[in-house]
Write an enzyme that holds these catalytic residues in place. Structure first.
Site, PDB file in Angstrom:
ATOM      1  N   ASP A 185      36.284  29.549  37.862  1.00 15.62           N
ATOM      2  CA  ASP A 185      36.477  30.992  38.031  1.00 15.62           C
ATOM      3  C   ASP A 185      35.996  31.582  36.712  1.00 15.62           C
ATOM      4  OD1 ASP A 185      37.542  33.628  37.802  1.00 15.62           O
ATOM      5  OD2 ASP A 185      38.812  33.157  39.506  1.00 15.62           O
ATOM      6  N   HIS A 186      34.813  32.179  36.721  1.00 19.00           N
ATOM      7  CA  HIS A 186      34.190  32.507  35.432  1.00 19.00           C
ATOM      8  C   HIS A 186      34.987  33.560  34.660  1.00 19.00           C
ATOM      9  CE1 HIS A 186      32.256  35.867  37.602  1.00 19.00           C
ATOM     10  NE2 HIS A 186      32.003  36.404  36.431  1.00 19.00           N
ATOM     11  N   HIS A 245      39.317  35.982  40.896  1.00 22.22           N
ATOM     12  CA  HIS A 245      39.283  36.562  39.550  1.00 22.22           C
ATOM     13  C   HIS A 245      40.537  37.380  39.229  1.00 22.22           C
ATOM     14  CE1 HIS A 245      35.257  35.190  39.706  1.00 22.22           C
ATOM     15  NE2 HIS A 245      34.712  36.248  40.247  1.00 22.22           N
TER      16      HIS A 245
HETATM   17  C1  BG6 Z   1      31.361  37.234  41.258  1.00 24.67           C
HETATM   18  C2  BG6 Z   1      31.363  38.023  42.535  1.00 24.67           C
HETATM   19  O1  BG6 Z   1      32.253  36.162  41.345  1.00 24.67           O
HETATM   20  O2  BG6 Z   1      31.738  38.071  40.183  1.00 24.67           O
HETATM   21  C3  BG6 Z   1      30.421  39.212  42.422  1.00 24.67           C
HETATM   22  O3  BG6 Z   1      30.965  37.185  43.624  1.00 24.67           O
HETATM   23  C4  BG6 Z   1      30.751  40.029  41.210  1.00 24.67           C
HETATM   24  O4  BG6 Z   1      30.477  40.016  43.603  1.00 24.67           O
HETATM   25  C5  BG6 Z   1      30.859  39.160  39.962  1.00 24.67           C
HETATM   26  O5  BG6 Z   1      29.728  41.001  41.050  1.00 24.67           O
HETATM   27  C6  BG6 Z   1      31.374  39.956  38.785  1.00 24.67           C
HETATM   28  O6  BG6 Z   1      31.268  39.182  37.619  1.00 24.67           O
HETATM   29  P1  BG6 Z   1      31.099  39.863  36.196  1.00 24.67           P
HETATM   30  O7  BG6 Z   1      31.211  38.742  35.232  1.00 24.67           O
HETATM   31  O8  BG6 Z   1      29.755  40.510  36.209  1.00 24.67           O
HETATM   32  O9  BG6 Z   1      32.199  40.859  36.087  1.00 24.67           O
END
Ligand code: BG6
Length: 487
Positions: free
Chosen positions: A174-175, A237
């Protein structure tokens, strides 16, 4: 101040979905940045896998374009010498034996198999990795979200992957957990004596978590339409952020110590279902509007299907039924095509119990701790002070402001840089354990079921607005407002 990086063991990173959006936009740039910082051991390899008939050179020239702006261009060609490509179909045996031979060339390497494909392929890919004994030794598998689309499908995937890789080899990414501010939440909560005594329902009025994006669903519409904002952002997230705010102090930063505490939070979430979804949730879908100064089409037109009932916005009032948090609402919202790209956590403290100030001093405002994940990562603590100078005692609400980039003069690594190297190191602290994913689905499932049972379409909102007015009403009904800093 310069960033310090630690060396890692030599590794092979195999990216299934190597020509896909995530690989090109995030994973390969992340590896390139680590290379430029001197953190990639010389024999390490990055191997892109997809069905497309390409060879190493063909893949490298694709990457030359996609990595053109990713950093030190002079070093790109040297980096690309460590990048390879194999064309494989997860559902056909052809080519797998050669691929296994390629991997076998460096038997001592850590092997990371990153599954950045549609989850329907996870089972086939893991099955084949197992057949060719590529799950042995220092092998790890990374599962990109979404892991399933509900509890049952997540269980099926986890069962099938679990037949090939044991839990200690499985990294569910989960980044958001790799973002600097999220890490800083740990430091802030558990490295300071100041906050923890206040971190409970006696002193905290409510918490807000906002993840707002200006972009629409664009060329991801087909994927997104099967998912929607709740599955795409909240189930993973946003719940992970909520867990980091709400968990009890873990006994250490050992992976299971942290994950045990997060799991308890997920188990304590009050259900949102048929009985209360109408009061506690709002879902929306963007229509045409103006975003970032340009006219943009609505979701249905982008998708080319006027009938879709998929939500591109969701706001929820969640509650955690435990001693620390009983009675403290967690307002969560996320959406596409909102006016700003901003992700933040706002912890709003209770007002002072009694004001000693005259009305002429101005109104007292709540203390708020605002953790900004993006852009301008940093922490602001809003305090009440006296306006300096003569003119009587006038109260002002001002932030103690710490922007990480300004304070430390260090550029923040992308979340994927940190997390990919954590996989190589074998450190799963910032990854989701199977039971966490299941608990998150267990909570999200009844919300989705309640929406589908209600038969109501998502509420329309104009692109470039802060979502349907019902999302404002959701919080204002309780006498609170969304944090104005982000509006
Ligand atoms: C991803 C989603 O996990 O996270 C996307 O699938 C979203 O829809 C993205 O745009 C958002 O990541 P960040 O790091 O740009 O906030």
């Amino acid at each position: 101040m310069t960033a310090t990086s630690q060396t890692v063991e030599a590794f092979d990173l195999v990216i299934f979905g190597g020509t896909g959006d995530l690989a090109l936009r995030k994973l390969l740039p992340a590896m390139f940045h680590r290379f430029v910082d001197g953190q990639l051991p010389a024999t390490s390899r990055i191997i892109g896998i997809a069905r497309e008939a390409l060879d190493d050179d063909g893949y490298r020239s694709q990457l030359r374009t996609s990595l053109a702006d990713a950093g030190d261009a002079a070093k790109l060609d040297t980096f690309l010498q460590q990048v390879f490509y194999r064309s494989l179909d997860a559902r056909k045996d052809e080519g797998w034996s050669d691929f296994a031979t390629l991997i076998g060339e460096y038997a001592d390497h850590v092997r990371v198999f990153y599954l950045s494909t549609s989850p329907e392929l996870f089972v086939d890919i893991c099955g084949r990795l197992g057949n060719y004994k590529l799950n042995e030794g220092k092998s790890r598998v990374v599962l990109e979200k979404p892991i399933g689309r509900d509890l049952d499908s997540a269980n099926q995937i986890n069962d099938a992957v679990g037949k090939v890789f044991d839990e200690s080899q499985t990294f569910r990414i989960d980044h958001y957990l790799g973002k600097e501010t999220v890490q800083n939440l740990l430091a802030l909560r558990f490295g300071n004596a100041l906050f923890e005594p206040l971190w409970n329902n006696a002193h905290i009025d409510h918490v807000q978590i906002t993840v707002a994006e200006t972009l629409g669903t664009g060329n991801r519409s087909a994927y997104y339409d099967r998912s929607g904002a709740l599955r795409d952002m909240v189930q993973n997230h946003i719940l992970q952020l909520l867990c980091m705010v709400a968990m009890e102090p873990p006994s250490s930063l050992a992976p299971d110590a942290v994950r045990d505490e997060k799991l308890k939070v997920l188990h304590s979430l009050k259900p949102i279902d048929d009985s209360n979804a109408a009061q506690l949730s709002v879902r929306g879908q963007y229509r045409a509007g103006v975003a970032e100064g340009a006219k943009v089409p609505g979701y249905l037109d982008e998708l080319g299907n006027q009938k879709s009932g998929t939500e591109t916005f969701v706001a929820l009032k969640a509650e955690i039924a435990n001693w620390r948090w009983a009675g403290v609402p967690f307002y969560l919202r996320t959406g596409k095509r909102l006016p700003d790209r901003v992700s933040e956590i706002v912890v709003a403290f209770k007002p002072v119990p009694h004001s000693i100030f005259d009305a002429s001093a101005g109104t007292l405002a709540q203390n708020r701790l605002v953790l900004r994940l993006q852009p301008d990562e940093g922490v602001k603590l809003w305090l009440t002070i006296k306006h300096p100078g003569p003119g009587g005692l006038r109260l002002r609400h001002v932030p103690l402001d710490m922007s990480f980039a300004e304070a430390f003069g260090v550029s923040q690594p992308d979340a994927y840089e940190r997390l990919l190297l954590d996989v190589v190191r074998g450190n799963p602290t910032l990854f989701m354990r199977r039971d966490e994913v299941e608990a998150a689905w267990h909570w999200a499932g009844p919300i989705l079921a309640a929406w589908s049972a209600s038969g109501e379409a998502p509420r329309p909102y104009s692109a470039g607005s802060w979502g349907p007015s019902a999302a404002v009403a959701l919080i204002e009904r309780d006498g609170r407002t969304w944090n104005e800093d982000s509006e």
